[in-house]
Design an enzyme around this catalytic site. Structure first.
Site, PDB file in Angstrom:
ATOM      1  N   CYS A  11       0.767  -1.250   0.000  1.00 17.87           N
ATOM      2  CA  CYS A  11       0.000   0.000   0.000  1.00 17.87           C
ATOM      3  C   CYS A  11       0.800   1.303   0.000  1.00 17.87           C
ATOM      4  O   CYS A  11       0.727   2.103  -0.931  1.00 17.87           O
ATOM      5  CB  CYS A  11      -0.932   0.033   1.203  1.00 17.87           C
ATOM      6  N   HIS A  49      -2.290   7.017   4.491  1.00 15.90           N
ATOM      7  CA  HIS A  49      -1.194   6.044   4.611  1.00 15.90           C
ATOM      8  C   HIS A  49       0.163   6.593   4.151  1.00 15.90           C
ATOM      9  O   HIS A  49       1.007   5.863   3.643  1.00 15.90           O
ATOM     10  CB  HIS A  49      -1.510   4.741   3.840  1.00 15.90           C
TER      11      HIS A  49
END
Ligand code: CA
Length: 466
Positions: free
Chosen positions: A81, A140
């Site tokens: 990710c 993130h």
């Protein structure tokens, strides 16, 4: 006579054009395109209808391929990710600035974790160009205040800062749902619907401005959770896990549909450049996502970890229904968008390229004659049809992807010259990179345990970041 009149008329038209407020020199440019960047999380290559999914209808995501360009060799720069998002936001291989790994959750991440402050994000570039910028979903790219999305070019933020989040409640003490920097009070939402709602509101509120909408859904990342509204669509799927995955995917597809509908209603669809991409391949054992006919999964540099659903729609500029087979990479989003809005990228050494000239046919050749991956001990390079990959065991795997998309026939032993050529090209790229600035993430990983122990040894508990 008629010809002379025609010439006079033509000259008159040309003269008119030259001083026209729309076309003349020094005149204000026609309105710049809006930008919509939709990112799916852990969505595999075969999880969308136009990529071969048969049991979960995705008509809205499919419509992007119908009205735009679908990439069959669309890659991301990492099989997990956060590094992919770092590459996506900067247009640069994230290993150039040490963003090689996920950091683990906020409770174990190193304090330095975040998208390097020396890098220019796509949001910063667009904000500087006068765009309204909003992110709704998963960031993130750092937990500490200096890495907050509203410090990295976004005017608005609704979402969470870390890597995974439950879908059906906000009780994740180390990873709250925030509006700006404020925790959102309890409300009974399903996160996918909430991110869609915020994205739609952003378009409605900002439609008179040029805007950049970044919509990084956490669907279809774990945990597997869906609401009854979507589960009820898949009563025919017997397997609970698959049924829940189908519901999660269907919710995201609905969300994409609502965004497209909102653009249409505002009469903005033709002048909006829309990218859709997954951040890495499917973790099939975890969420039932599928990567076939590719081999491998999320967290591997085999095709199943890095080749993803990837589409672009820009009805006013790009052809519809086009399938583009040359390799492209998510690093191309930043320079493509910058070129589309007329923003200079002279301050960054970008690895991505502007794709529009290739897709519209004005530029010949290929966007990339080689692409690279480094993810800890794993490495890969693709040059033309050839790919060299090394997994954790370090053994070279050489494939001709044109003949062997499933990476089943390792030619490392039979094609030593090709192996050497690809290895040399990889080594040249690898020599430009820096060491990772933090270790491999997950809370169960060795690096994370070591970090947690080190932090526990420090006096005083750090307050929750964010
Ligand atoms: Ca992911």
């Amino acid at each position: 006579m008629r010809r002379r009149e025609f010439l006079k008329t033509s000259a008159g038209l040309l003269a008119t054009a030259a001083v026209s407020p729309r076309l003349g020199w020094g005149a204000p440019p026609a309105r710049r395109p809006n930008i919509v960047l939709i990112v799916a999380d852990d969505l595999g290559y075969a999880d969308i209808g136009v990529y071969g999914c048969t049991d979960v209808p995705t008509p809205n995501v499919d419509s992007l391929a119908k009205n735009g360009v679908r990439f069959t060799n669309g890659y991301v720069s990492c099989p997990v990710c956060s590094p992919t998002r770092a590459g996506l936001m900067t247009g640069r291989y994230q290993q150039r600035f040490g963003h090689e790994f996920n950091p683990g959750p906020p409770t174990v991440a190193d304090d330095i974790f975040g998208l390097s402050l020396k890098e220019v994000t796509l949001a910063e570039r667009l904000k500087k160009a006068g765009y309204a910028t909003g992110i709704f979903g998963k960031w993130h790219l750092g937990y500490l205040p200096q890495y907050h999305p509203m410090k990295r070019g976004f005017d608005e933020f609704f979402g969470f800062l870390a890597g995974a989040h439950p879908y059906v409640q906000t009780e994740a003490p180390s990873n709250l749902i925030l509006r700006g920097s404020e925790p959102v009070k309890e409300e009974p939402f399903y996160t996918t619907d909430a991110f869609t709602r915020e994205a739609v509101s952003f378009i409605e509120r900002r439609q008179k401005e040029s805007f950049f909408l970044y919509l990084p859904y956490n669907a279809v990342h774990g945990p597997l959770q869906a609401s009854e509204k979507y589960l009820s669509r898949f009563s025919s799927i017997g397997d609970d896990k698959r049924r829940t995955f189908a519901a999660m995917l269907s919710a995201m597809d609905d969300g994409v549909g609502r965004v497209l509908e909102t653009l249409r209603k505002a009469n903005l669809e033709d002048n909006t450049l829309i990218f859709f991409v997954s951040d890495n391949g499917g973790p099939t054992p975890g969420n039932t996502s599928r990567n076939d006919p590719l081999r491998g999964y999320k967290a591997q540099v085999l095709e199943g970890g890095i080749r993803v659903p990837f589409m672009v729609q820009w009805k006013g500029r790009l052809p519809g229904g086009k399938v583009y087979d040359q390799p492209v990479i998510a690093l191309d989003v930043h320079p493509t968008v910058a070129a589309a809005v007329g923003a200079s990228v002279a301050d960054s050494k970008l690895d991505g390229v502007d794709l529009v000239p290739y897709l519209s046919g004005t530029k010949k050749g290929v966007p990339h004659d080689r692409l690279f991956w480094r993810f800890g001990e794993q490495s890969a390079i693709r040059m033309g049809d050839w790919k060299l990959a090394k997994l954790a065991d370090g053994a070279p795997q050489l494939y001709n992807l044109a003949k062997d998309i499933g990476e089943a026939n390792n030619l490392a032993a039979s094609e030593p010259a090709k192996l050497k050529e690809l290895q040399a090209a990889y080594d040249e790229w690898n020599a430009q990179l820096m060491e990772p600035r933090w270790g491999r993430g997950g809370a169960a990983g060795q690096d994370a345990k070591a970090k947690a122990a080190r932090k526990a040894a420090k006096a005083g508990a750090r307050k929750q970041p964010g």
